[in-house]
Design an enzyme around this catalytic site. Structure first.
Site, PDB file in Angstrom:
ATOM      1  N   GLU A 207     -70.372   9.655  57.932  1.00  0.00           N
ATOM      2  CA  GLU A 207     -69.481   9.885  59.021  1.00  0.00           C
ATOM      3  C   GLU A 207     -71.022   9.085  60.210  1.00  0.00           C
ATOM      4  O   GLU A 207     -71.072   9.430  60.669  1.00  0.00           O
ATOM      5  CB  GLU A 207     -69.906  10.601  59.485  1.00  0.00           C
ATOM      6  CG  GLU A 207     -68.792  12.330  58.871  1.00  0.00           C
ATOM      7  CD  GLU A 207     -68.460  12.869  59.780  1.00  0.00           C
ATOM      8  OE1 GLU A 207     -69.162  13.317  60.736  1.00  0.00           O
ATOM      9  OE2 GLU A 207     -67.299  13.832  59.336  1.00  0.00           O
ATOM     10  N   GLU A 400     -64.814  15.504  53.008  1.00  0.00           N
ATOM     11  CA  GLU A 400     -65.070  16.663  53.597  1.00  0.00           C
ATOM     12  C   GLU A 400     -63.748  17.204  54.134  1.00  0.00           C
ATOM     13  O   GLU A 400     -62.773  16.439  54.672  1.00  0.00           O
ATOM     14  CB  GLU A 400     -65.753  16.928  55.178  1.00  0.00           C
ATOM     15  CG  GLU A 400     -67.719  16.648  54.550  1.00  0.00           C
ATOM     16  CD  GLU A 400     -68.285  16.535  55.913  1.00  0.00           C
ATOM     17  OE1 GLU A 400     -68.111  17.109  56.658  1.00  0.00           O
ATOM     18  OE2 GLU A 400     -69.534  16.105  55.987  1.00  0.00           O
TER      19      GLU A 400
HETATM   20  C1  FCB Z   1     -68.875  17.083  59.890  1.00  0.00           C
HETATM   21  C2  FCB Z   1     -70.619  16.857  59.405  1.00  0.00           C
HETATM   22  C3  FCB Z   1     -71.494  17.891  58.444  1.00  0.00           C
HETATM   23  C4  FCB Z   1     -70.372  19.180  58.935  1.00  0.00           C
HETATM   24  C5  FCB Z   1     -68.489  18.933  59.373  1.00  0.00           C
HETATM   25  C6  FCB Z   1     -68.251  20.426  60.238  1.00  0.00           C
HETATM   26  O1  FCB Z   1     -68.676  16.354  61.045  1.00  0.00           O
HETATM   27  O2  FCB Z   1     -70.289  15.444  58.292  1.00  0.00           O
HETATM   28  O3  FCB Z   1     -72.331  17.890  58.217  1.00  0.00           O
HETATM   29  O4  FCB Z   1     -71.031  19.458  59.994  1.00  0.00           O
HETATM   30  O5  FCB Z   1     -68.269  18.205  60.326  1.00  0.00           O
END
Ligand code: FCB
Length: 507
Positions: A207, A400
């Site tokens: 990110e 994610e």
């Molecule tokens: C993302 C992050 C991860 C976690 C999630 C909820 O932005 O990459 O580390 O905190 O959110």
């Protein structure tokens, strides 16, 4: 204005650009709380054969052992140790203690049937001061983790940077300083030299938008700076570093697959005004393409920054168009929620951007997870189809996706987190629909395996499939973990189960 009419106009507003085209009815349905616009019948075997089901964690969020075995201080140690920065004064000093308990955690992942596990390498364990010789104990730790995953039949899938910049590099200017890109490429080389023999797929940054935006502009993440111009410089250094690290890895072994992890979100205009429609388009490019377009095309998306100032704002130099390039082998996508964007004619600090964007959308029906993020499964489908249109044939990995639900153990000792099951199920149905519509997704990593240190929220938000009692470090598999294990076993989400209970849990 009637809400339906409003939504129709909002959606149509975006239909001009192919990247941004949206169907009004599906959006209205999703927002009306009827659940995802899923197909009438989704089969249990709806995911492609060999699909990689997995879980994800990040080093600072789970490892603890912040000053053990030669690890240096990171910007997150410094930030979390500064009073007032993190809820309840929490920090990652101990976290889930995975530095010592990784075998137990990997055994849980194996028991759930995970095929892939995403974790990150902590730069300050490898180079405590951010430069110079490698710390052998740090490398050994990641060798042990990797080998334990391999022995368990789980693909090791690391990310080189999940936000823990060595503090000495921040003291030297941090990401806004171009030199940091070279430091990062050196670090990447050290790691791949040591681990490239046993790990075939690598992610460079986690990110990049979030850690530059929150760290240098919003100030709610480490290092806590609030300077939009420093932020823009930081984005450019990260793009340089992405290209340089990519080439450093390929120079060691051209057969290694290298990708990046991007947080992606659809953007919707706040009203039907022309100004808000254009603002949503600017924000879309800024949020979703700022670190992809340089890698894939050697340039920044047009129409975001004031054109005549862009070179100066970024600190762009001749030749950078080659340096930022990285012919990524795959694209990692994180999805949590969507943005509503309004025009901000008086500016927002970033020259030309002029947007006001909200993640908690303030639109009915206000379905939110425990940390206040809007629940919008259809946005997952939307952003996947948009991104695939942009990235073409490149394989996509969901790196994610998950939700904060703070369900505590019940009297029976179990964690009945039915809302998480409902949330994940709704998102998996949208993912499956995107795959059926041609989006080349080969993996899904649930965020997260464990409850962990959730950045500025400390330990107040629980994203895990596994409940962690932070006082005792006891792990308890939540109902969602057992449910996810069944999804993995069936290679798909069954629509035969009675879903009324699940769907109402999302309300
Ligand atoms: C993302 C992050 C991860 C976690 C999630 C909820 O932005 O990459 O580390 O905190 O959110």
């Amino acid at each position: 204005m009637q809400r339906r009419e409003f939504l129709r106009l909002s959606s149509l507003a975006l239909a001009g650009g192919s990247l941004l085209a949206r169907g009004p009815l599906a959006l209205a349905d999703a927002l009306s709380g009827k659940g995802p616009a899923s197909p009438a019948k989704a089969l249990a075997d709806e995911f492609p054969k060999g699909f990689l089901w997995g879980s994800a964690t990040g080093a600072y969020q789970v490892e603890g052992a912040w000053n053990v075995d030669g690890r240096g201080e990171s910007i997150w140690d410094r930030f979390a140790h500064t009073p007032g920065k993190i809820k309840n004064g929490d920090n990652g000093d101990v976290a889930c203690d995975s530095y010592h308990r990784y075998r137990e955690d990997i055994a849980i992942a194996a028991r759930l049937g995970m095929k892939s596990h995403r974790y990150s390498i902590a730069w300050p364990r490898i180079q405590p001061a951010g430069k110079g010789a490698a710390n052998a104990k740090g490398l050994d730790y990641y060798k042990r983790v990797t080998d334990t995953l391999l022995e368990a039949g789980i693909r090791p899938f690391p990310t080189l940077y999940h936000w823990d910049l060595p503090q000495p590099l921040e003291d030297a200017g941090g990401w806004p300083n171009r030199d940091t890109a070279e430091r990062f490429a050196d670090y990447a080389k050290i790691v791949i030299d040591a681990l490239g023999d046993r790990i075939r797929q690598w992610c460079i940054f986690n990110e990049p938008k979030t850690f530059t935006h929150c760290g240098y502009w919003q100030g709610n993440h480490a290092p806590g700076r609030t300077d939009p111009l420093a932020f823009l410089r930081a984005t450019h250094t990260v793009n340089l570093a992405q290209g340089m690290a990519f080439r450093a890895i390929k120079a060691i072994d051209a057969k290694l697959e290298v990708g990046g992890v991007y947080d992606t979100q659809p953007t919707y205009p706040a009203t039907h005004s022309e100004a808000d429609k254009l603002a949503a388009q600017r924000w879309y490019k800024f949020i979703n393409l700022w670190f992809l377009e340089p890698a894939l095309k050697g340039r920044y998306p047009a129409g975001v920054l004031t054109p005549e100032r862009q070179t100066d704002l970024l600190g762009w130099r001749d030749g950078d168009e080659a340096t930022v390039r990285a012919a990524l082998d795959f694209v990692g996508i994180n999805y949590y929620s969507s943005w509503i964007v309004a025009d901000a004619p008086n500016g927002n600090g970033v020259p030309g951007l002029n947007t006001k964007a909200d993640w908690a959308t303030n639109y009915p029906p206000h379905h939110r997870t425990d940390n206040g993020w809007d629940i919008y499964p259809k946005g997952f489908y939307d952003i996947l189809t948009d991104m695939a249109e942009y990235t073409g044939h490149l394989p996509i990995e969901i790196t994610e996706n998950g939700a904060a639900y703070n369900t505590a153990p019940g009297a029976d000792g179990h964690v009945h987190d039915v809302a998480r099951i409902a949330w994940v199920r709704a998102h998996l149905l949208e993912l499956s629909r995107a795959i059926r519509d041609g989006v080349p997704v080969r993996a899904y990593h649930h965020w997260s395996l464990l409850d962990n240190f959730e950045w500025a929220d400390g330990y107040t938000q629980r994203f895990g499939l596994v409940y962690v009692d932070f006082a005792t470090q006891q792990r308890t598999l939540k109902d969602s973990a057992h449910w996810y294990a069944k999804v993995i076993g069936a290679n798909g989400v069954s629509t035969d189960e009675t879903n009324a209970r699940l769907e109402s849990a999302l309300r």
